[in-house]
Design a protein around this motif. Structure first.
Motif, PDB file in Angstrom:
ATOM      1  N   ARG A  28      93.996 -30.599 -11.112  1.00  0.00           N
ATOM      2  CA  ARG A  28      94.423 -29.615 -10.110  1.00  0.00           C
ATOM      3  C   ARG A  28      93.968 -29.969  -8.704  1.00  0.00           C
ATOM      4  N   GLN A  29      92.990 -30.846  -8.609  1.00  0.00           N
ATOM      5  CA  GLN A  29      92.457 -31.183  -7.278  1.00  0.00           C
ATOM      6  C   GLN A  29      92.073 -32.652  -7.280  1.00  0.00           C
ATOM      7  N   GLN A  72     100.320 -26.423  -9.444  1.00  0.00           N
ATOM      8  CA  GLN A  72      99.409 -27.050  -8.476  1.00  0.00           C
ATOM      9  C   GLN A  72      99.155 -28.512  -8.875  1.00  0.00           C
ATOM     10  N   GLU A 114     100.001 -31.882  -6.752  1.00  0.00           N
ATOM     11  CA  GLU A 114      99.025 -32.947  -6.502  1.00  0.00           C
ATOM     12  C   GLU A 114      99.614 -34.311  -6.887  1.00  0.00           C
TER      13      GLU A 114
END
Ligand SMILES: C[S@@+](CC[C@H](N)C(=O)[O-])C[C@H]1O[C@@H](n2cnc3c(N)ncnc32)[C@H](O)[C@@H]1O
Length: 254
Positions: free
Chosen positions: A160-161, A189, A193
């Motif tokens: 997610r990040q 999300q 990314e």
């Protein structure tokens, strides 16, 4: 004579079973329901025979699902890897990202297609419930057994990040990972990314056990061109869909 001359004793990389707890529960529920139903069928009379028939039929559902997960782990995942890796026209200098690499199935498959200038990066958060014997150590061992250390980087990181700058990768791969993120918004999300870290002209392949149309939609919203989002049951020998998309060299609308 040393056994290694014949290959005997040489350890092979193993890529584990997906969702091992669920697979074992399905197999146990299916097998015990079948055994009880069959026993009742042989011994009982009257209405109990009907009940036994219903129990046998109902047990076939978890049994077949568990067996298909077993067959996927033994056979299907290697077929899926070969199929996904075979879809890319490799030059050998690509930067590749495998999201939720686990024990390195796609990561190592991609690394074998790379020359000295290419690199495959595998990221994961190492959830034990998602893959049997899932750990960075087990992955590093597989990388060593397959002899691809020079082309591989391994990182603990959440889908997610991503820590990578925009437009870092030529190829992004992911297999049976993103559905493990519980919220649909966070799955989207993760798709954003992927789109962000993909280079213009880059390609993404995401395989899942459920239809991938929502990921395809998220990719479209993020400016990717979706080539396909369809079932690959016959390749996986289990439930599997895959979305195949690419980032246009010239952004859409310009
Ligand atoms: C079913 S396993 C598949 C592993 C590998 N892709 C394969 O096909 O053999 C799913 C993997 O996704 C990882 N995973 C789950 N949620 C993740 C997240 N938010 N970010 C990164 N990896 C995640 C799990 O730890 C696990 O290794």
């Amino acid at each position: 004579m040393p056994s290694t001359i014949f290959g005997a004793g040489r350890r092979r990389a193993r890529y584990g079973f997906d969702a091992p707890g669920i697979m074992l529960k399905l197999l146990a529920a299916g097998a015990s329901g079948l055994a009880v139903g069959a026993g009742l069928f042989l011994l009982a009379e009257g209405r109990l025979v009907l009940l036994a028939g219903v129990l046998v039929a109902a047990s076939l559902v978890p049994l077949c699902l568990g067996l298909s997960m077993l067959v996927y782990g033994l056979l299907g995942k290697h077929r899926v890897r070969d199929h996904m890796i075979g879809l890319i026209a490799w030059r050998g200098d690509e930067q590749v990202l495998d999201i939720g690499t686990g024990r390195g199935l796609l990561l190592i498959g991609a690394a074998k297609r790379l020359g000295r200038r290419g690199q495959a990066t595998g990221i994961d958060v190492w959830r034990s419930e998602d893959l049997s014997d899932n750990s960075l150590d087990r992955l590093a061992e597989n990388v060593g057994l397959e002899g691809v250390e020079d082309n591989v980087a391994l990182l603990t990181q959440d889908a997610r990040q991503l820590s990578f700058p925009d437009a870092s990768f030529d190829v992004v791969l992911s297999l049976f990972c993103i559905h493990n993120i519980e919220s649909k918004a966070e799955q989207r999300q993760a798709c954003r990314e992927i789109a962000r870290v993909l280079k213009p002209g880059g390609r993404v392949l995401v395989g899942e056990w459920l239809p991938t149309h929502a990921y395809a939609e998220a990719f479209r919203e993020a400016g990717l061109r979706v080539n396909a989002s369809r079932s690959h049951f016959l390749t996986a020998l289990a439930l599997m869909w895959m979305v195949d998309a690419e980032k246009p060299r010239v952004p859409a609308g310009t």
